[in-house]
Design a protein around this motif. Sequence first.
Motif, PDB file in Angstrom:
ATOM      1  N   TYR A  57       0.698  -1.441   0.211  1.00 41.88           N
ATOM      2  CA  TYR A  57      -0.423  -0.170   0.034  1.00 41.88           C
ATOM      3  C   TYR A  57       0.886   1.307   0.135  1.00 41.88           C
ATOM      4  CZ  TYR A  57      -4.134  -2.554   0.708  1.00 41.88           C
ATOM      5  OH  TYR A  57      -5.025  -4.078   0.779  1.00 41.88           O
ATOM      6  N   LYS A  67      -4.678   2.314  -5.182  1.00 44.98           N
ATOM      7  CA  LYS A  67      -4.650   0.364  -5.052  1.00 44.98           C
ATOM      8  C   LYS A  67      -3.512   0.374  -4.490  1.00 44.98           C
ATOM      9  CE  LYS A  67      -5.322  -2.199  -8.645  1.00 44.98           C
ATOM     10  NZ  LYS A  67      -7.128  -2.698  -9.735  1.00 44.98           N
ATOM     11  N   GLY A  94     -10.256  -5.271  -7.126  1.00 45.41           N
ATOM     12  CA  GLY A  94     -10.745  -4.864  -5.554  1.00 45.41           C
ATOM     13  C   GLY A  94      -9.449  -4.642  -4.618  1.00 45.41           C
ATOM     14  N   SER A  95      -8.730  -3.411  -3.550  1.00 45.28           N
ATOM     15  CA  SER A  95      -8.120  -3.080  -3.338  1.00 45.28           C
ATOM     16  C   SER A  95      -7.491  -3.545  -1.629  1.00 45.28           C
ATOM     17  CB  SER A  95      -8.200  -1.664  -3.083  1.00 45.28           C
ATOM     18  OG  SER A  95      -9.363  -1.565  -2.540  1.00 45.28           O
ATOM     19  N   SER A  96      -9.180  -4.499  -1.168  1.00 48.04           N
ATOM     20  CA  SER A  96      -8.586  -5.275   0.320  1.00 48.04           C
ATOM     21  C   SER A  96      -7.856  -6.418   0.291  1.00 48.04           C
ATOM     22  CB  SER A  96      -9.464  -5.451   1.016  1.00 48.04           C
ATOM     23  OG  SER A  96     -10.362  -6.848   0.193  1.00 48.04           O
ATOM     24  N   VAL A  97      -6.721  -6.842   1.294  1.00 44.93           N
ATOM     25  CA  VAL A  97      -6.082  -7.907   1.070  1.00 44.93           C
ATOM     26  C   VAL A  97      -6.696  -8.674   0.780  1.00 44.93           C
ATOM     27  CG1 VAL A  97      -5.049  -9.042   2.637  1.00 44.93           C
ATOM     28  CG2 VAL A  97      -4.172  -6.392   2.829  1.00 44.93           C
ATOM     29  N   ASP A  98      -8.305  -9.642   1.229  1.00 45.94           N
ATOM     30  CA  ASP A  98      -8.496  -9.799   1.572  1.00 45.94           C
ATOM     31  C   ASP A  98      -8.729 -10.699  -0.008  1.00 45.94           C
ATOM     32  OD1 ASP A  98      -8.627 -10.765   4.104  1.00 45.94           O
ATOM     33  OD2 ASP A  98     -10.370 -10.297   4.844  1.00 45.94           O
ATOM     34  N   ALA A  99      -9.313  -9.726  -0.889  1.00 42.59           N
ATOM     35  CA  ALA A  99      -9.839  -9.679  -1.862  1.00 42.59           C
ATOM     36  C   ALA A  99      -8.827 -10.028  -2.833  1.00 42.59           C
ATOM     37  CB  ALA A  99     -10.325  -8.382  -2.428  1.00 42.59           C
TER      38      ALA A  99
END
Length: 138
Positions: A57, A67, A94-99
Amino acid sequence: SGFLEGLRGGKILGVRCRICGRTVTPPRAFCELDFRPMDEWVELPSTGTINTYSICYVTWDMKPLRKPQVPAVIEIDGTTPRVGFLHLIGGVRGSSVDAIRKQLHVGMSVRAVWKKPHEREGAITDILYFEPMRQRRR
């Protein structure tokens, strides 16, 4: 060098040692196992496997990213195992760690997405990124 000219032509090149058969990319001047010059240029496919990756990030100079970037060590098909090069993974939504983690895994097959031929300069950035092979190219 030959490696950079190969990239300009949309090809990933490596070198092979005739003594131990080790094939590596990016090319090296000598084999780290046999301590002798690498003998033979080989053309490799534009596909490989994710060896490891990270979700970043911040840029290398600590600027925040909206992103994230996903740098990865890619083992190019046809090379000796555990020999790879660092590049970016793209084509991930997506931009989240989980996604991102739901879409990527170590051992996943990827393919190079190249710049258009007239835009290539003979640099590693002629490969825009590697994308998971389960996704279609846009």
